[in-house]
Enzyme design. Structure first.
Site, PDB file in Angstrom:
ATOM      1  N   GLY A  11      53.760  36.599  36.789  1.00 40.03           N
ATOM      2  CA  GLY A  11      53.019  37.085  35.634  1.00 40.03           C
ATOM      3  C   GLY A  11      53.515  38.439  35.175  1.00 40.03           C
ATOM      4  N   GLN A  12      52.857  38.981  34.165  1.00 33.26           N
ATOM      5  CA  GLN A  12      53.251  40.294  33.646  1.00 33.26           C
ATOM      6  C   GLN A  12      53.253  41.348  34.747  1.00 33.26           C
ATOM      7  OE1 GLN A  12      51.675  43.001  30.063  1.00 33.26           O
ATOM      8  NE2 GLN A  12      50.235  42.970  31.765  1.00 33.26           N
ATOM      9  N   ALA A  58      47.328  37.028  41.370  1.00 26.35           N
ATOM     10  CA  ALA A  58      47.198  35.685  40.788  1.00 26.35           C
ATOM     11  C   ALA A  58      45.783  35.460  40.268  1.00 26.35           C
ATOM     12  CB  ALA A  58      47.550  34.626  41.828  1.00 26.35           C
ATOM     13  N   ALA A  59      45.693  34.826  39.104  1.00 27.68           N
ATOM     14  CA  ALA A  59      44.376  34.543  38.518  1.00 27.68           C
ATOM     15  C   ALA A  59      44.523  33.645  37.305  1.00 27.68           C
ATOM     16  CB  ALA A  59      43.689  35.848  38.098  1.00 27.68           C
ATOM     17  N   THR A  99      39.178  44.190  37.255  1.00 30.80           N
ATOM     18  CA  THR A  99      39.292  44.239  35.795  1.00 30.80           C
ATOM     19  C   THR A  99      38.161  45.029  35.159  1.00 30.80           C
ATOM     20  OG1 THR A  99      39.178  42.863  33.791  1.00 30.80           O
ATOM     21  CG2 THR A  99      38.099  42.009  35.763  1.00 30.80           C
ATOM     22  N   GLU A 127      36.725  44.102  32.624  1.00 30.54           N
ATOM     23  CA  GLU A 127      35.756  43.126  32.111  1.00 30.54           C
ATOM     24  C   GLU A 127      34.489  43.080  32.971  1.00 30.54           C
ATOM     25  OE1 GLU A 127      35.751  41.013  29.420  1.00 30.54           O
ATOM     26  OE2 GLU A 127      37.622  41.816  28.616  1.00 30.54           O
ATOM     27  N   TYR A 147      35.257  34.512  33.605  1.00 28.58           N
ATOM     28  CA  TYR A 147      36.351  35.285  34.194  1.00 28.58           C
ATOM     29  C   TYR A 147      35.813  36.544  34.877  1.00 28.58           C
ATOM     30  CZ  TYR A 147      40.215  38.642  34.329  1.00 28.58           C
ATOM     31  OH  TYR A 147      41.124  39.597  34.725  1.00 28.58           O
ATOM     32  N   LYS A 183      35.703  37.516  38.886  1.00 34.42           N
ATOM     33  CA  LYS A 183      36.337  38.748  39.356  1.00 34.42           C
ATOM     34  C   LYS A 183      35.325  39.663  40.064  1.00 34.42           C
ATOM     35  CE  LYS A 183      40.781  38.784  38.235  1.00 34.42           C
ATOM     36  NZ  LYS A 183      41.858  39.097  39.193  1.00 34.42           N
TER      37      LYS A 183
END
Length: 347
Positions: free
Chosen positions: A11-12, A86-87, A132, A134, A156, A160
């Protein structure tokens, strides 16, 4: 040589972190999901094996949904560091696949931490959990700090939050050196195209070159604290180099709306954007050509929106000596350079 296991390596954040760890002389076990289609494009310039500086890159197959694969990796490589990146990380899509999001984002972290405990690594392995902003959801305080109450507003964020408290619990119950990095939005040319910032830079450059007609957007007035992923990966690394584990916010302390991000991108590409209409009927029109280049599409709205996120990274600055080096303008310029070159290659 220390061994570092990175989940979400393709991922990024994973692609930046793998490079960071290799530069630090680590043996890096980059975990890949089993798939008939390779997902290693972000790491394509790296060759597995021993690197020029003596570090080593190894690809290992594993999945956060499969405890057996995690136990096998932990037993075989016995890493001194585990970075769990990872997610299922698309907030909007988490409303469509809530069970899968919980399975990977919540229970995946539990499987990793329990694997560390079961393999006898609790006292020797340091664990980083990608948390996160969020979590703050319907924010109770501006800006948000480590002590700000959580109020998640998506599957999400809820998943988390489970992973966050699981990390804290394994730290307190079993003595695992476990840290949560509460990272506010961080972007880069490596960001997936389903994320709003990359969607904008990718779409705007294609519109500029005549490869695309318009951008379809959701909520343009949500405000976020946007930084560069390269800076935030540095913060992840620093958390696991401390003498004691803790949880940290990484953020720039600046907030901008999605509308502002979009307007800056289009202006850099020599569009003269004007807005007409309101709500779902709002349109962005290029004054020079008269063409509609931005439309609102309700399918991109979240059922429950997070309207404002802006972090206070004082703790990270003071304890980790960390700070965001890239400005908001730097971030946009970096993404535009990459995506303009990509669009030109498509002509």
């Amino acid at each position: 040589m220390k061994t570092s296991l990175v989940t979400g390596a393709t991922g990024q954040d994973g692609s930046y972190l793998v490079r960071k760890l290799l530069s630090e002389g680590r043996r890096v076990c980059a975990m890949l999901r089993c798939s008939s289609t390779p997902h290693t494009a972000r790491l394509a310039d790296l060759t597995p094996g021993v690197q020029a500086n003596g570090s080593e890159l190894i690809y290992v197959l594993g999945d956060l949904g499969d405890s057996a694969s995690l136990l096998r990796i932990l037993e075989e490589y016995r890493p001194e560091e585990v970075y769990n990146l990872a997610a299922q990380s698309d907030v909007r899509r988490s409303f469509d696949v809530p069970e899968y999001t919980g399975e990977i984002d919540a229970l995946g972290a539990l499987r990793l931490l329990e694997g560390i405990r079961q393999t006898g690594l609790a006292s020797t392995t340091r664990y980083y959990q990608a948390s996160t902003s969020e979590l703050f959801g319907e924010v109770r305080e501006k800006p948000q700090r480590e002590t700000t109450p959580f109020a998640p507003r998506s599957p999400y964020a809820i998943a988390k939050l489970y992973a966050y408290w699981t990390t804290v619990n394994y730290r307190e119950a079993y003595g695992v050196f476990a840290c949560n990095g509460i990272l506010f939005n961080h972007e880069s040319p490596m960001r997936g195209e389903n994320f709003v910032t990359r969607k904008i830079t990718r779409g705007a450059t294609r519109i500029r070159l005549g490869l695309q007609d318009k951008l379809r957007m959701g909520n343009l007035d949500a405000r976020r604290d946007w930084g560069h992923a390269e800076d935030y990966v540095e913060g992840m690394y620093l958390m696991l180099q401390q003498s004691t584990p803790d949880d940290y916010i990484l953020a720039t302390g600046e907030e901008h709306s999605a509308r502002e991000f979009l307007e800056l991108v289009f202006s850099r590409l020599d569009f003269q954007l004007e807005w007409e209409g309101s709500g779902v009927n709002e349109r962005g029109i290029d004054r020079k050509s008269g063409k509609t280049v931005v439309e609102i599409d309700p399918t991109f709205f979240r059922p429950t929106e997070v309207n404002y996120l802006c972090g206070d990274a004082t703790k990270a600055r003071e304890k980790l000596q960390w700070r965001a080096r890239h400005s908001f303008d730097d971030l946009i310029d970096d993404m535009l350079r990459h995506d303009m070159a990509l669009a030109e290659s498509e002509r």
